[in-house]
Write a protein that holds these residues in place. Structure first.
Motif, PDB file in Angstrom:
ATOM      1  N   LYS A 121       3.404  -0.105  -4.135  1.00 21.33           N
ATOM      2  CA  LYS A 121       2.204   0.629  -4.519  1.00 21.33           C
ATOM      3  C   LYS A 121       1.249  -0.317  -5.228  1.00 21.33           C
ATOM      4  N   VAL A 122       0.017   0.130  -5.435  1.00 25.10           N
ATOM      5  CA  VAL A 122      -0.987  -0.670  -6.135  1.00 25.10           C
ATOM      6  C   VAL A 122      -1.132  -0.130  -7.551  1.00 25.10           C
ATOM      7  N   VAL A 123      -1.033  -1.017  -8.541  1.00 28.37           N
ATOM      8  CA  VAL A 123      -1.137  -0.613  -9.948  1.00 28.37           C
ATOM      9  C   VAL A 123      -2.196  -1.457 -10.641  1.00 28.37           C
ATOM     10  N   GLY A 124      -2.544  -1.039 -11.855  1.00 27.83           N
ATOM     11  CA  GLY A 124      -3.515  -1.790 -12.649  1.00 27.83           C
ATOM     12  C   GLY A 124      -4.868  -1.103 -12.666  1.00 27.83           C
ATOM     13  N   ASP A 125      -5.603  -1.297 -13.742  1.00 25.12           N
ATOM     14  CA  ASP A 125      -6.938  -0.717 -13.860  1.00 25.12           C
ATOM     15  C   ASP A 125      -7.988  -1.702 -13.357  1.00 25.12           C
ATOM     16  N   GLU A 126      -8.316  -2.682 -14.179  1.00 25.48           N
ATOM     17  CA  GLU A 126      -9.307  -3.671 -13.748  1.00 25.48           C
ATOM     18  C   GLU A 126      -8.675  -4.727 -12.850  1.00 25.48           C
ATOM     19  N   GLN A 127      -7.465  -5.151 -13.178  1.00 30.98           N
ATOM     20  CA  GLN A 127      -6.774  -6.174 -12.399  1.00 30.98           C
ATOM     21  C   GLN A 127      -5.705  -5.498 -11.541  1.00 30.98           C
TER      22      GLN A 127
ATOM     23  N   PHE B 139       0.144  -5.488  -6.566  1.00 34.59           N
ATOM     24  CA  PHE B 139       1.189  -4.684  -5.953  1.00 34.59           C
ATOM     25  C   PHE B 139       2.403  -4.627  -6.873  1.00 34.59           C
ATOM     26  N   ALA B 140       3.118  -3.530  -6.777  1.00 36.26           N
ATOM     27  CA  ALA B 140       4.341  -3.347  -7.556  1.00 36.26           C
ATOM     28  C   ALA B 140       5.343  -2.578  -6.706  1.00 36.26           C
ATOM     29  N   VAL B 141       6.616  -2.780  -7.010  1.00 38.98           N
ATOM     30  CA  VAL B 141       7.701  -2.060  -6.343  1.00 38.98           C
ATOM     31  C   VAL B 141       8.037  -0.822  -7.159  1.00 38.98           C
ATOM     32  N   ASP B 142       8.434   0.232  -6.489  1.00 41.19           N
ATOM     33  CA  ASP B 142       8.848   1.472  -7.165  1.00 41.19           C
ATOM     34  C   ASP B 142      10.104   1.978  -6.478  1.00 41.19           C
ATOM     35  N   ARG B 143      11.218   2.062  -7.218  1.00 36.69           N
ATOM     36  CA  ARG B 143      12.487   2.492  -6.631  1.00 36.69           C
ATOM     37  C   ARG B 143      12.649   4.013  -6.637  1.00 36.69           C
ATOM     38  N   GLY B 144      11.671   4.729  -7.186  1.00 37.50           N
ATOM     39  CA  GLY B 144      11.680   6.176  -7.080  1.00 37.50           C
ATOM     40  C   GLY B 144      12.388   6.917  -8.190  1.00 37.50           C
ATOM     41  N   SER B 145      12.902   6.218  -9.200  1.00 37.57           N
ATOM     42  CA  SER B 145      13.596   6.897 -10.293  1.00 37.57           C
ATOM     43  C   SER B 145      12.577   7.353 -11.341  1.00 37.57           C
ATOM     44  N   LEU B 146      13.074   8.035 -12.377  1.00 42.03           N
ATOM     45  CA  LEU B 146      12.215   8.427 -13.492  1.00 42.03           C
ATOM     46  C   LEU B 146      12.242   7.400 -14.623  1.00 42.03           C
ATOM     47  N   LYS B 147      12.790   6.214 -14.340  1.00 43.97           N
ATOM     48  CA  LYS B 147      12.737   5.155 -15.333  1.00 43.97           C
ATOM     49  C   LYS B 147      11.286   4.712 -15.524  1.00 43.97           C
ATOM     50  N   PRO B 148      10.869   4.475 -16.757  1.00 44.93           N
ATOM     51  CA  PRO B 148       9.479   4.062 -17.008  1.00 44.93           C
ATOM     52  C   PRO B 148       9.057   2.850 -16.184  1.00 44.93           C
ATOM     53  N   ILE B 149       9.974   1.902 -15.982  1.00 44.58           N
ATOM     54  CA  ILE B 149       9.599   0.681 -15.256  1.00 44.58           C
ATOM     55  C   ILE B 149       9.268   0.985 -13.802  1.00 44.58           C
TER      56      ILE B 149
ATOM     57  N   HIS C 137       6.672   1.302   7.754  1.00 43.43           N
ATOM     58  CA  HIS C 137       6.902   2.546   8.492  1.00 43.43           C
ATOM     59  C   HIS C 137       5.744   3.519   8.360  1.00 43.43           C
ATOM     60  N   GLY C 138       5.047   3.481   7.231  1.00 46.57           N
ATOM     61  CA  GLY C 138       3.951   4.414   7.038  1.00 46.57           C
ATOM     62  C   GLY C 138       3.587   4.567   5.578  1.00 46.57           C
ATOM     63  N   LEU C 139       2.874   5.646   5.289  1.00 41.29           N
ATOM     64  CA  LEU C 139       2.375   5.928   3.942  1.00 41.29           C
ATOM     65  C   LEU C 139       3.083   7.167   3.400  1.00 41.29           C
ATOM     66  N   ASN C 140       3.652   7.045   2.215  1.00 40.43           N
ATOM     67  CA  ASN C 140       4.323   8.168   1.557  1.00 40.43           C
ATOM     68  C   ASN C 140       3.660   8.469   0.220  1.00 40.43           C
ATOM     69  N   GLN C 141       3.890   9.679  -0.278  1.00 45.34           N
ATOM     70  CA  GLN C 141       3.418  10.047  -1.617  1.00 45.34           C
ATOM     71  C   GLN C 141       4.562  10.670  -2.395  1.00 45.34           C
ATOM     72  N   PHE C 142       4.727  10.228  -3.638  1.00 43.26           N
ATOM     73  CA  PHE C 142       5.744  10.808  -4.510  1.00 43.26           C
ATOM     74  C   PHE C 142       5.394  12.259  -4.816  1.00 43.26           C
ATOM     75  N   TYR C 143       6.438  13.062  -4.999  1.00 39.04           N
ATOM     76  CA  TYR C 143       6.241  14.406  -5.535  1.00 39.04           C
ATOM     77  C   TYR C 143       6.126  14.321  -7.053  1.00 39.04           C
TER      78      TYR C 143
ATOM     79  N   ASP D 256      -4.554   5.291  -6.655  1.00 37.94           N
ATOM     80  CA  ASP D 256      -3.529   6.338  -6.723  1.00 37.94           C
ATOM     81  C   ASP D 256      -2.139   5.732  -6.510  1.00 37.94           C
ATOM     82  N   PRO D 257      -1.437   5.365  -7.605  1.00 37.10           N
ATOM     83  CA  PRO D 257      -0.112   4.752  -7.473  1.00 37.10           C
ATOM     84  C   PRO D 257       0.988   5.733  -7.052  1.00 37.10           C
ATOM     85  N   SER D 258       0.645   7.008  -6.851  1.00 34.63           N
ATOM     86  CA  SER D 258       1.653   7.926  -6.305  1.00 34.63           C
ATOM     87  C   SER D 258       1.803   7.733  -4.794  1.00 34.63           C
ATOM     88  N   LEU D 259       0.862   7.028  -4.180  1.00 35.98           N
ATOM     89  CA  LEU D 259       0.940   6.677  -2.757  1.00 35.98           C
ATOM     90  C   LEU D 259       1.574   5.298  -2.619  1.00 35.98           C
ATOM     91  N   PHE D 260       2.430   5.131  -1.618  1.00 34.18           N
ATOM     92  CA  PHE D 260       3.072   3.827  -1.444  1.00 34.18           C
ATOM     93  C   PHE D 260       3.345   3.524   0.018  1.00 34.18           C
TER      94      PHE D 260
END
Length: 677
Positions: A52-58, A61-71, A148-154, A121-125
């Motif tokens: 996913k894409v993260v950051g405000d001004e800068q 890309f970042a990886v997201d494993r889908g857990s509720l861990k803050p990282i 494979h495509g574009l997904n969005q977290f619930y 929108d970092p909920s899209l990946f």
């Protein structure tokens, strides 16, 4: 497909596939889908990674494993890779390389990322599959990233700590972490085109969804497969042989059940190793499965065999830009009307995973194959670790405060969690070590064993949000042994680490650690704190729980009530096991369990233990739910009277099972259930 994208369904996972005939119906639909639409996309045998894409001004890309861990919610950026993946983890170098490729190409892809909605929108990946040479089973001749495509977290909020993952509104009954999102294919193609020059510099190729198409002149015909005989060896004197079509005409889908092996272990009737054992026939059913579970085991093998063989018929007629589909994991099909809202995979021969049977002479599962609910343990020592010098530590890091909380945890509950949370607040890292006793197993009322893998699954539900907690299964049978292995030279500790050994003040539990620092094999360059000073005060049940218990008829048989030496206000694993044994038919037991794991976690707890109360069906199906008309759409005729008769027969058969306690009666059992005609 796992990770943030969620598990991808096999045909027998679909909610409307309740019988063998339903499974055959699925493959008939798949045949029409192939003939009219040219099939779907190649299922790559790789490692699922979500970007996913993260950051405000800068932006980056970042990886997201889908857990509720803050990282994960914040995003695993290049600077945080080491924080999410421990030393020696194979994903460390891979993620670094992939993030380097994506971040280098990011400025040129801004237009496409904005059009896809990902820029702000970092909920899209991007749902991708990473391949570097040989993967799980398949050998590829190049390194590549398949998008494979574009997904969005619930959207999800943790019930206890308030951690919030932004995303789409979750439909009722859906357990998947994310959902596939429509997008403009030309935009994705443009993104991939811009990404490839950078990827090529690092020895990678980037693909989109790799389409499949019919091989010219091919003809998909199931008749030969359906007429092939399938033999089930019941005993040394008895075998049952029927055509696959005959078996399917009578089989029910046992996906919500579990079966007990003669060794006492439990597994799932759709476990590939159980299927291979029945297919091989070297061990007869009477020596393999408890007699009352014979039907579920046999029908599970039939569903697996049909999925494999009919899947092969589909795959043989397909090719792709990456070659014949039979050379890959399989094909992914997407069609809401024909299959349901989620993608489904047809894997054919790949369903066996290319491995030999893990059922041993004693008919038990090997240690690596016991996780039939899908949770995998992390060994204390990996193969790579064994090749390293366990004494000389060349990778220096600053000393850390580390807590080690061992136990058999059969099962884990909120009392354990509160202890771990307290240690997590006061230490850099917490290791939860689940020991793996093979003799003193803990069972529910129906004999179901709560093993190490089930304990791990429950722990991941309870503590998945704690970013500095590492939950592991040890090969050791004793929690003490597991701990001392970690404190030894082969463990992961570093010089000058400060160690807290988990203990409760209850009953002088901390006393077991007296003299631990002088025990044989314990490293001399670490500091072990006084357990008497670090022991945690136990929590007690809520007033609401105690009020409900006082009014409940379940109270009289509650272990802590019956035992004068126990206090019902305290958390007891025996109380939790008692309630779990009642949960399949007693709503009050389910309500009381909420105090053990949290109201939001009860459904997941029951799913891990394969307890079906109607609360947790959708977490297993991953497919269509709701009104009967949705089960099969226009292809499925629902005969209400026939369904009612079926339910009556099932109820009658369940009652008959109670009296079948002799091994030889398994033949009579399956005759009465219609397997033998």
């Amino acid at each position: 497909m796992g990770g943030a994208a969620g598990h991808m369904n096999h045909p027998f996972d679909l909610g409307w596939v309740d019988t063998g005939n339903d499974l055959l119906d699925f493959f008939e639909r798949a045949k029409v889908f192939v003939e009219k639409k040219g099939a779907g996309a190649v299922k790559i045998d790789g490692v699922n990674v979500s970007f996913k894409v993260v950051g405000d001004e800068q932006k980056e890309f970042a990886v997201d494993r889908g857990s509720l861990k803050p990282i994960d919610i914040e995003g695993i950026t290049m600077a945080r890779v080491d924080d999410r993946f421990p030393e020696g983890h194979g994903m460390r170098p891979a993620i670094r390389t992939l993030l380097t490729i994506l971040n280098t190409a990011l400025p040129s892809m801004k237009k496409e990322l904005v059009q896809l909605g990902m820029w702000d929108d970092p909920s899209l990946f991007l749902n991708t599959e990473y391949v570097a040479g040989t993967t799980n089973v398949t050998s590829y001749d190049e390194n590549f990233l398949a998008i494979h495509g574009l997904n969005q977290f619930y959207h999800k909020i943790h019930s206890r700590n308030g951690s919030e993952r932004p995303g789409a509104e979750r439909p009722e009954g859906i357990k998947a972490p994310s959902v596939e999102t429509p997008y403009d294919q030309s935009v994705m193609d443009s993104l991939i085109k811009k990404l490839n020059p950078v990827a090529n510099e690092y020895g990678f190729q980037v693909y989109g969804s790799v389409p499949t198409e019919r091989i010219g002149g091919s003809n998909i015909d199931f008749e030969r497969t359906l007429s092939e005989p399938f033999t089930v060896r019941i005993s040394d004197e008895r075998e049952i042989t029927k055509s696959l079509k005959e078996w399917l005409s009578e089989a029910s889908n046992p996906r919500y059940k579990s079966v007990k092996l003669k060794s006492g272990k439990k597994t799932h009737p759709l476990h590939k190793e159980l299927y291979k054992a029945i297919l091989d026939g070297s061990t007869p059913i009477v020596d393999l499965i408890e007699d009352t579970d014979a039907e579920a085991a046999i029908y599970g093998a039939i569903m697996m065999h049909a999925t494999r063989m009919l899947g092969n018929d589909i795959l043989r007629g397909l090719t792709s830009p990456m070659g014949d589909v039979m050379n890959h994991e399989g094909v992914v099909m997407r069609d809401d009307k024909m299959f349901g809202p989620n993608p489904v995979k047809i894997t054919g021969e790949f369903i066996l995973g290319g491995m030999g049977s893990a059922f041993q002479a004693d008919t038990s599962l090997s240690e690596d194959e016991e996780d039939f609910v899908g949770y995998k343990h992390k060994p204390l020592r990996t193969e790579e670790d064994e090749n390293e010098d366990p004494v000389v530590d060349t990778d220096f890091r600053e000393p850390k405060k580390i807590a080690i909380v061992p136990g058999s945890f059969k099962p884990p509950h909120r009392g354990h969690l509160e202890m771990v949370q307290q240690y997590a607040n006061n230490n850099d890292e917490v290791y939860v070590l689940i020991s793996n006793p093979l003799k003193k197993q803990r069972a529910l009322a129906d004999g179901s064993i709560i093993g190490a893998e089930e304990a791990l699954g429950i722990w991941e539900i309870l503590a998945g949000h704690l970013g500095n907690v590492d939950i592991r299964v040890s090969d050791a049978a004793s929690p003490m042994t597991a701990t001392f292995e970690m404190l030894g030279a082969a463990g992961p500790l570093h010089p000058k680490d400060i160690i807290t050994l988990g203990a409760s003040t209850k009953g002088g539990d901390w006393r077991r650690w007296i003299g631990a620092e002088n025990a044989k094999g314990v490293r001399s360059d670490i500091t072990i704190r006084d357990a008497r000073k670090t022991a945690v005060n136990p929590v007690v049940h809520s007033p609401e729980y105690m009020a409900l218990l006082s009014l409940s008829p379940l109270k009289d048989e509650m272990p802590s009530v019956k035992d004068a030496n126990k206090d019902p206000r305290e958390f007891h694993a025996s109380d939790m096991r008692y309630l779990l044994g009642k949960a399949d038919d007693d709503e009050e037991a389910v309500e009381l369990l909420e105090d053990f794991v949290g109201a939001d976690n009860v459904s997941d707890l029951l799913s891990v233990l394969n307890i079906n109360t109607g609360l947790n069906e959708t977490s297993f199906s991953g497919g269509i739910s709701g009104a009967p008309a949705a089960r099969g759409g226009p292809w499925h005729n629902l005969d209400t009277n026939a369904e009612n008769d079926k339910e009556k027969r099932i109820s009658k058969l369940k009652k008959e099972n109670i009296d079948l306690n002799i091994i030889d009666d398994v033949i009579r059992l399956i005759m009465e259930k219609g397997i033998v005609q």
